[in-house]
Design an enzyme around this catalytic site. Structure first.
Site, mmCIF file in Angstrom:
data_model
loop_
_atom_site.group_PDB
_atom_site.id
_atom_site.type_symbol
_atom_site.label_atom_id
_atom_site.label_comp_id
_atom_site.label_asym_id
_atom_site.label_seq_id
_atom_site.Cartn_x
_atom_site.Cartn_y
_atom_site.Cartn_z
ATOM 1 N N HIS A 1 7.784 -3.488 -1.085
ATOM 2 C CA HIS A 1 6.949 -3.319 -1.765
ATOM 3 C C HIS A 1 6.935 -4.485 -3.226
ATOM 4 O O HIS A 1 8.104 -4.287 -4.175
ATOM 5 C CB HIS A 1 7.683 -1.924 -2.328
ATOM 6 C CG HIS A 1 6.234 -1.753 -3.231
ATOM 7 N ND1 HIS A 1 5.400 -0.522 -2.701
ATOM 8 C CD2 HIS A 1 6.116 -0.801 -4.393
ATOM 9 C CE1 HIS A 1 4.301 0.187 -3.604
ATOM 10 N NE2 HIS A 1 4.967 -0.819 -4.658
ATOM 11 N N HIS B 1 4.604 0.290 8.978
ATOM 12 C CA HIS B 1 4.784 0.764 7.982
ATOM 13 C C HIS B 1 4.469 2.300 7.577
ATOM 14 O O HIS B 1 3.101 2.119 7.817
ATOM 15 C CB HIS B 1 4.381 -0.164 6.243
ATOM 16 C CG HIS B 1 4.817 0.722 5.313
ATOM 17 N ND1 HIS B 1 4.882 -0.495 3.984
ATOM 18 C CD2 HIS B 1 4.604 1.730 4.952
ATOM 19 C CE1 HIS B 1 5.134 0.471 3.241
ATOM 20 N NE2 HIS B 1 5.033 1.991 3.830
ATOM 21 N N HIS C 1 5.030 6.302 6.907
ATOM 22 C CA HIS C 1 6.182 7.309 6.331
ATOM 23 C C HIS C 1 5.931 8.990 7.062
ATOM 24 O O HIS C 1 4.910 9.055 7.040
ATOM 25 C CB HIS C 1 5.155 7.763 5.273
ATOM 26 C CG HIS C 1 5.606 6.917 4.082
ATOM 27 N ND1 HIS C 1 6.530 6.135 3.086
ATOM 28 C CD2 HIS C 1 4.575 5.671 3.605
ATOM 29 C CE1 HIS C 1 7.043 5.254 2.608
ATOM 30 N NE2 HIS C 1 5.375 4.735 2.472
ATOM 31 N N LYS D 1 14.410 -2.188 3.189
ATOM 32 C CA LYS D 1 13.211 -2.043 2.322
ATOM 33 C C LYS D 1 13.537 -2.356 1.309
ATOM 34 O O LYS D 1 14.801 -1.570 0.634
ATOM 35 C CB LYS D 1 12.493 -0.510 2.814
ATOM 36 C CG LYS D 1 11.648 -0.341 1.849
ATOM 37 C CD LYS D 1 10.341 -0.862 2.169
ATOM 38 C CE LYS D 1 9.377 -0.819 0.784
ATOM 39 N NZ LYS D 1 7.920 0.248 1.692
ATOM 40 N N HIS E 1 1.820 -3.751 3.199
ATOM 41 C CA HIS E 1 0.583 -3.034 1.968
ATOM 42 C C HIS E 1 -0.278 -3.778 1.085
ATOM 43 O O HIS E 1 0.120 -3.729 0.062
ATOM 44 C CB HIS E 1 0.244 -1.619 1.100
ATOM 45 C CG HIS E 1 1.587 -1.573 0.701
ATOM 46 N ND1 HIS E 1 2.610 -1.896 -0.335
ATOM 47 C CD2 HIS E 1 2.901 -0.707 1.405
ATOM 48 C CE1 HIS E 1 3.513 -1.932 -0.824
ATOM 49 N NE2 HIS E 1 3.853 -0.989 -0.323
ATOM 50 N N ASP F 1 0.899 2.117 6.111
ATOM 51 C CA ASP F 1 1.595 3.111 4.552
ATOM 52 C C ASP F 1 1.101 4.830 4.472
ATOM 53 O O ASP F 1 0.572 5.706 3.443
ATOM 54 C CB ASP F 1 0.995 2.523 3.664
ATOM 55 C CG ASP F 1 2.340 3.145 2.642
ATOM 56 O OD1 ASP F 1 3.012 3.614 2.729
ATOM 57 O OD2 ASP F 1 1.686 2.661 1.135
HETATM 58 O O1 DOR Z 1 1.201 5.163 -1.231
HETATM 59 C C1 DOR Z 1 1.933 5.129 -1.030
HETATM 60 N N1 DOR Z 1 3.182 6.252 -0.784
HETATM 61 N N2 DOR Z 1 2.708 4.114 -1.743
HETATM 62 C C2 DOR Z 1 4.430 3.785 -1.630
HETATM 63 O O2 DOR Z 1 4.651 3.065 -1.897
HETATM 64 C C3 DOR Z 1 5.064 4.992 -1.270
HETATM 65 C C4 DOR Z 1 4.394 6.094 -0.755
HETATM 66 C C5 DOR Z 1 5.044 7.068 -0.846
HETATM 67 O O3 DOR Z 1 6.390 7.627 -0.407
HETATM 68 O O4 DOR Z 1 4.339 8.357 -0.940
HETATM 69 ZN ZN ZN Z 2 4.988 2.746 1.685
#
Ligand code: DOR
Ligand code: ZN
Length: 346
Positions: free
Chosen positions: A137, A14, A16, A100, A175, A248
């Site tokens: 999520h 997971h 970003h 997702k 998460h 995450d």
């Molecule tokens: O803390 C987070 N940041 N939780 C999420 O679900 C999304 C993520 C983000 O994209 O910044």
């Molecule tokens: Zn995330």
């Protein structure tokens, strides 16, 4: 005392990566030590179709350091107008590894997400048929539900009914931040896995709120009470194959974190493995780090572990940057609040 540890190269289930200047700055932080990562689709606009995912994959590949062996595993952002045929084609061609589910409004860039789960039933049924996992999520967005209870309520109101309705669907509860989430995954007959982040093994809600608000510890799902953090540490270090690493790691430039309405996300890519090794050492579980970081995830996804290994060595405190510079501004690296002694040998 053990001072070297060799494990199969880890993966991040997971992650970003964002886009543009931030992508170019943060991708090398993950690609350095991880073999693969499940790449989140919550861009603006989101990665909804196979064509969106193919274009995003090209941009990620173009941002990879020369000679990198890192493999991005792409995901699609589920919307109420997602076409089951497009999803099936993206899976059949090997382009996407998961879909997702963001409940609309639950987190960063989730406004195109799902309001009524019944409206995505045909897509989910198709995914169950073809064996394509759903990453979830797991938080309700009902304003009447306290933010610290949103994960537990999601299990009762959404996840459990969904899994009963489509038992063949493979689901990753992402998460996990509560004992409730851990217990739910443990009690499931099969086909349910759970990812755990690095930061939720380290911080509880006091770290976020006591002595001043710490925007760099604000993430979603928000960190919970200490008893939940301890339960997460026990689960991650247990070797239980249902739990695996999903950092995450979620970069936001400092200007968007250190403000009156700051974005959710902890950026851990830079020191994730050092922090994890420290946690596993303290828990007396270094021998189970490989299961959590390198073996359980691929097993859930039906993939082979990475063929190569990394070696961690223990020594003087690791120095890592407090911030990563991006063309859009600095991104603060997660501060675990204790020195790190394990570094990846290169
Ligand atoms: O803390 C987070 N940041 N939780 C999420 O679900 C999304 C993520 C983000 O994209 O910044
Ligand atoms: Zn995330």
């Amino acid at each position: 005392m053990t001072d070297t540890l060799t494990l199969r190269r880890p993966d991040d289930w997971h992650l970003h990566l964002r886009d543009g200047a931030v992508l170019r700055a943060v991708l090398p932080e993950t690609a350095r030590d991880f073999g693969r990562a499940i790449v989140m689709p919550n861009l603006v606009p989101p990665v909804v179709t196979a064509a969106d995912a193919a274009a995003y994959l090209d941009r990620i590949r173009a941002a990879l350091p020369e000679g990198s062996g890192f493999t991005p595993l792409m995901t699609l952002y589920l919307t109420e107008t997602t076409d089951p045929d497009d999803v099936a084609a993206a899976h059949a061609s090997g382009l996407v590894t998961a879909v997702k589910l963001y409940p609309a409004g639950a987190t960063t860039n989730s406004q195109s997400g799902v309001r009524d789960i019944d409206r995505v039933r045909p897509v989910l049924e198709r995914m169950a048929e073809i064996g394509l996992p759903l990453c979830v999520h797991g938080e309700v967005t009902d304003p009447a539900v306290d933010i610290f209870d949103r994960e537990a309520v999601f299990i009762d109101r959404v996840l459990d009914p969904l899994r009963r309705a489509i038992p063949e669907l493979r689901v990753v509860m992402e998460h996990i931040t509560t004992k409730n989430g851990l217990d739910y995954v443990r009690a499931a007959p099969a086909g349910l896995g759970g990812t755990i982040t690095v930061h939720h093994l380290v911080i509880n809600r006091n770290h976020l709120l006591v002595g001043g608000i710490r925007p760099h510890y604000y993430c979603l799902p928000v960190a919970k009470r200490e008893e939940h953090r301890l339960a997460l540490r026990a689960a991650a270090t247990s070797g239980d194959p249902r739990f695996f690493l999903g950092t995450d790691s979620a970069p936001h430039v400092d200007a968007l974190k250190e403000t009156a309405c700051g974005c959710a996300g902890c950026f851990t890519a830079t020191n994730a493995l050092s922090v994890l090794a420290e946690v596993f050492e303290v828990e007396g579980a270094l021998d189970r780090l490989e299961a959590f970081a390198s073996l359980n995830g691929p097993a859930f996804y039906g993939l082979a572990p990475n063929p190569d290994t990394i070696t961690l060595t223990r020594g003087a405190p690791v120095e890592y940057p407090a911030r990563i510079d991006t063309g859009d501004g600095p991104v603060t690296v997660f501060d675990p609040g204790f020195p790190l002694h394990w570094r990846v040998a290169r």
